[in-house]
Write a protein that holds these residues in place. Structure first.
Motif, PDB file in Angstrom:
ATOM      1  N   ILE A   8     -57.903   8.129 -17.969  1.00 12.38           N
ATOM      2  CA  ILE A   8     -57.229   9.305 -17.402  1.00 12.38           C
ATOM      3  C   ILE A   8     -55.851   8.924 -16.873  1.00 12.38           C
ATOM      4  O   ILE A   8     -54.859   9.623 -17.096  1.00 12.38           O
ATOM      5  CB  ILE A   8     -58.078   9.873 -16.238  1.00 12.38           C
ATOM      6  N   LEU A 124     -51.263  29.586 -16.407  1.00  9.64           N
ATOM      7  CA  LEU A 124     -51.291  29.260 -17.833  1.00  9.64           C
ATOM      8  C   LEU A 124     -52.050  30.341 -18.589  1.00  9.64           C
ATOM      9  O   LEU A 124     -52.967  30.948 -18.046  1.00  9.64           O
ATOM     10  CB  LEU A 124     -51.985  27.918 -18.037  1.00  9.64           C
ATOM     11  N   SER A 131     -60.119  22.801 -19.938  1.00 10.72           N
ATOM     12  CA  SER A 131     -60.064  21.357 -20.053  1.00 10.72           C
ATOM     13  C   SER A 131     -61.028  20.910 -21.136  1.00 10.72           C
ATOM     14  O   SER A 131     -61.975  21.604 -21.483  1.00 10.72           O
ATOM     15  CB  SER A 131     -60.391  20.666 -18.733  1.00 10.72           C
ATOM     16  N   GLN A 137     -68.626  12.674 -17.460  1.00 15.29           N
ATOM     17  CA  GLN A 137     -68.236  13.119 -16.124  1.00 15.29           C
ATOM     18  C   GLN A 137     -66.889  13.814 -16.129  1.00 15.29           C
ATOM     19  O   GLN A 137     -66.581  14.584 -15.238  1.00 15.29           O
ATOM     20  CB  GLN A 137     -68.085  11.915 -15.187  1.00 15.29           C
ATOM     21  N   LEU A 138     -66.050  13.476 -17.108  1.00  6.32           N
ATOM     22  CA  LEU A 138     -64.644  13.749 -16.937  1.00  6.32           C
ATOM     23  C   LEU A 138     -64.073  14.743 -17.919  1.00  6.32           C
ATOM     24  O   LEU A 138     -64.283  14.638 -19.117  1.00  6.32           O
ATOM     25  CB  LEU A 138     -63.887  12.433 -17.065  1.00  6.32           C
ATOM     26  N   LYS A 139     -63.317  15.697 -17.336  1.00  7.47           N
ATOM     27  CA  LYS A 139     -62.623  16.657 -18.181  1.00  7.47           C
ATOM     28  C   LYS A 139     -61.127  16.360 -18.097  1.00  7.47           C
ATOM     29  O   LYS A 139     -60.644  15.903 -17.070  1.00  7.47           O
ATOM     30  CB  LYS A 139     -62.864  18.061 -17.657  1.00  7.47           C
ATOM     31  N   PRO A 141     -57.353  18.307 -18.719  1.00  5.64           N
ATOM     32  CA  PRO A 141     -56.757  19.619 -19.006  1.00  5.64           C
ATOM     33  C   PRO A 141     -56.065  19.635 -20.369  1.00  5.64           C
ATOM     34  O   PRO A 141     -55.308  18.724 -20.702  1.00  5.64           O
ATOM     35  CB  PRO A 141     -55.740  19.803 -17.887  1.00  5.64           C
ATOM     36  N   ARG A 144     -52.146  19.359 -20.501  1.00  7.68           N
ATOM     37  CA  ARG A 144     -51.495  18.051 -20.389  1.00  7.68           C
ATOM     38  C   ARG A 144     -51.474  17.340 -21.736  1.00  7.68           C
ATOM     39  O   ARG A 144     -50.508  16.644 -22.066  1.00  7.68           O
ATOM     40  CB  ARG A 144     -52.203  17.199 -19.347  1.00  7.68           C
TER      41      ARG A 144
END
Lengths: 308, 388
Positions: A8, A124, A131, A137-139, A141, A144
């Protein structure tokens, strides 16, 4: 420190680097090709962001607003060139600094008068707002990721233009020996105007891209300008390729440094001390990097040929 | 001809003399607030709140016509110092009202109180002047800086949060807020993350948050930082799994930029626009009618400051009798928009603190809303060190 977090951070660093590249590409061309110090470049970043805010408010359509903002940013850059900067090319650097600094103050205040001093935000559109699930666990966006992609496209486009097209050749030649290019019958004044307009548009584009992420406020370009100068000095003044590499380097080091400095220091020092100096050290990192690079390569990583 | 010119000059001089003599009887109030740069919105609220109070009282405080001199400190200590010094030395004001930021207050404190001019802070309430360095010429109408964070700790306890992730900017107020929070919070702090002031991109911090197993976030991110943090927090989809509580992060100055992203977020404070006090509801209505935006605590505190000066001046015959003015100020004999209000021995307020949350009003505007009172007549933790 998990690998997902590291991933990330790298993506964030890339995204920040792309943004820096968009700003510094214009700055490095204007500075390198015309020998013109344009402190108001950061303000054009702010203008882009405010334009997007105004247009999304008026039209309600995000993509259309982006397009309109870009056109207006270009027109605005050309306008500034015509009314102010054109008369400063032959003047000393101090005059240029004074005049462009005046423009910063004027436009920052104007933004405050027109839009008020509060921080504004831009929502937006649906298709960019979500995302993507990167790991369990992780998203991350979508917007980006789009930013990174768009930055890459612009970089490729610029690279091709500067390296392989006639206008790019003229820009490179104009940077080395403007008198000779002029003697060969090229309208150097118009060339400068094009370079300037495109530079302003790129800065405005950076502002447009940044606005939904970072919010819009008067003076938002001032800090970016400082970092952009760091980027073009590291990259080599006048060199678009150098600006690209330096922007990514600065983006990555700044982002990683901010998150990791405290943790790395806490291996060596006790945690509370690391907590005290970690953040301070992190914000110095890019300047330390600039100093180090200037020691070993005084003209930057990829200096443009012929620029003194 | 010569004679005519002389007479004209003489009468012009005389007229100037008359008008300055008339001015000398006015109540002079100097105001030092931040009106430029990104935090200008905060200073503007203070100016608007104070002027609304003045207007409601017909331009008079305590029966005297007010000459209000507003100065912008530009968020630069040297500028603040210059402006404050000129206010007390050149303009010879009776009261100085300022500042928004604690570091500006530190800059103007000494010259103002040493000239024996009363300094009333409508917002900044640093710990430095609350304890052993308290001063007979210094009053605070807002709060002591640590208190909001202390009450946030109580909010966390009341909501049953066990693990909290703290996120603040890396400067004195940021560290004070974490310390204040730790003082009352009974659970665990999983992380304390310090970002630079004016931080743009919170994605790294948000990534850490999402992997931290914390059930709530405690943030102190005033101004534009708060707008960015809250929007990025919502965009990253963290609102679903984590509670967000903060001080000075989701208030009336930032909510126009945060909108729906902040709805339901918790905050702690001594006031909200819908705090059920009659005078307050009238104030918010009048303020919105005049200025077109929802007032924040800054405007409320400025309004209270004007009311305080009004009450003190009306009690004292001679403003040069400093002891009498001080006693009148200390009595705090005015109707505060917060309801109960009293000064402690250190001239910082003793007041109730509440849990607040962000709501959207029917007309589409956003504000913080009173939930319930968590601390009654809450005094700061430094007043015992004050020997006054």
């Amino acid at each position: 420190m998990s690998t997902t977090l590291l991933l990330i951070l790298c993506l964030n660093g890339l995204q920040y680097g792309m943004l820096l590249f968009l700003i510094s590409a214009g700055l490095t061309l204007v500075f390198g090709v015309m020998g013109f110090i344009n402190l108001a470049h950061g303000v054009q970043y702010m203008v882009g962001a405010y334009l997007l805010f105004a247009f999304t408010g008026l039209t309600g359509n995000f993509m259309l607003s982006v397009l309109l903002s870009l056109l207006c940013a270009l027109a605005f850059g050309l306008l500034l060139e015509f009314f102010v900067f054109r008369h400063l090319y032959t003047r000393s650097h101090l005059d240029q600094v004074l005049a462009t600094f005046g423009i910063i103050i004027f436009l920052n205040e104007l933004a405050k008068v027109v839009f008020g001093p509060t921080t504004l935000s831009i929502a937006l559109p649906e298709f960019l707002a979500g995302s993507i699930q990167l790991t369990e666990q992780l998203k991350y966006p979508i917007y980006r990721l789009v930013t990174i992609g768009v930055g890459l496209l612009v970089a490729i486009g610029l690279f091709i233009t500067v390296s392989y097209t006639r206008i790019g050749m003229l820009i490179r030649a104009g940077a080395t020996t403007p008198e000779m290019v002029s003697a060969l019958g090229v309208n150097i004044q118009r060339l400068f105007m094009i370079v300037f307009g495109v530079g302003a548009m790129l800065a405005g584009f950076a502002g447009v891209i940044a606005a939904p992420i970072y919010a819009v406020e008067p003076g938002m370009g001032d800090n970016m300008l400082i970092v952009a100068f760091v980027v073009i000095i590291i990259g080599g003044i006048g060199s678009v390729g150098g600006a690209f590499i330096a922007a990514l380097l600065v983006g990555l080091i700044d982002t990683l440094g901010r998150s990791l400095a405290t943790e790395i220091l806490s291996f060596v020092f006790n945690p509370s001390f690391a907590n005290q100096i970690g953040p301070a050290l992190a914000s110095m990192l890019i300047y330390v990097l600039m100093a180090a690079i200037l020691i070993f390569r005084p003209r930057g990583l990829l200096p443009a040929k012929g620029v003194a | 001809m010569q004679q005519l010119i002389k007479t004209t000059i003489a009468s012009a001089l005389f007229a100037t003399f008359i008008s300055s003599a008339a001015l000398a009887e006015d109540l002079k109030i100097g105001m030092v607030v931040t009106l430029s740069g990104p935090p200008a919105a905060l200073g503007q609220q203070i100016v608007d709140g104070f002027q609304l109070a003045l207007e409601e009282k017909g331009g008079m405080l305590g029966g005297q016509k007010v000459e209000l001199i507003i100065e912008d400190d530009e968020l630069k200590p040297d500028v603040a110092l210059l402006k404050a010094t000129s206010l007390v030395e050149k303009n010879e004001v009776d009261f100085v009202v300022g500042t928004v930021f604690s570091n500006m207050l530190q800059a103007i404190f000494k010259p103002v109180v040493q000239s024996k001019t009363f300094l009333i802070s409508p917002n900044a309430g640093p710990s430095t002047f609350a304890g052993s360095n308290c001063n007979p010429f210094f009053f605070v109408t807002s709060y002591q800086n640590n208190q909001n964070a202390e009450v946030s700790g109580m909010v966390a306890n009341a909501e049953g949060f066990k693990n909290v992730f703290a996120l603040v900017p890396n400067y004195q107020a940021g560290r004070d807020n974490v310390d204040g929070f730790k003082q009352t919070f009974e659970g665990q702090l999983t992380d304390e993350v310090f970002t630079p002031l004016g931080h743009q991109d919170f994605s790294a911090e948000l990534a850490r948050m999402s992997t931290s197993d914390a059930d709530a976030v405690f943030a102190f991110m005033p101004g534009g930082m708060g707008v960015r943090l809250v929007n990025q927090f919502a965009n990253a989809g963290l609102s679903e799994n984590m509670k967000f509580m903060s001080v000075f992060t989701t208030d009336e100055t930032t909510l126009p930029g945060q909108k729906d992203a902040a709805v339901g977020f918790l905050a702690a404070g001594s006031w909200a626009p819908d705090l059920p006090v009659d005078a307050n509801l009238a104030f918010v209505k009048a303020f919105e009618a005049k200025y077109g935006y929802v007032p924040g605590s800054y405007a409320m505190q400025a309004y209270d400051t004007a009311s305080l000066i009004d009450s003190a001046v009306s009690k004292v015959d001679d403003l040069s009798d400093k002891d009498a003015v001080r006693a009148a100020l200390k009595a705090a004999d005015f109707e505060s928009l917060r309801g109960d209000f009293a000064f402690n021995n250190n001239h910082y307020p003793v007041q109730d603190f509440h849990m607040l949350n962000v709501v959207k009003r029917d007309d589409g505007k956003y504000h913080t809303s009173f939930v319930r009172t968590l601390a009654e007549d809450y005094a700061d933790s430094f007043h015992e060190q004050c020997k006054m």
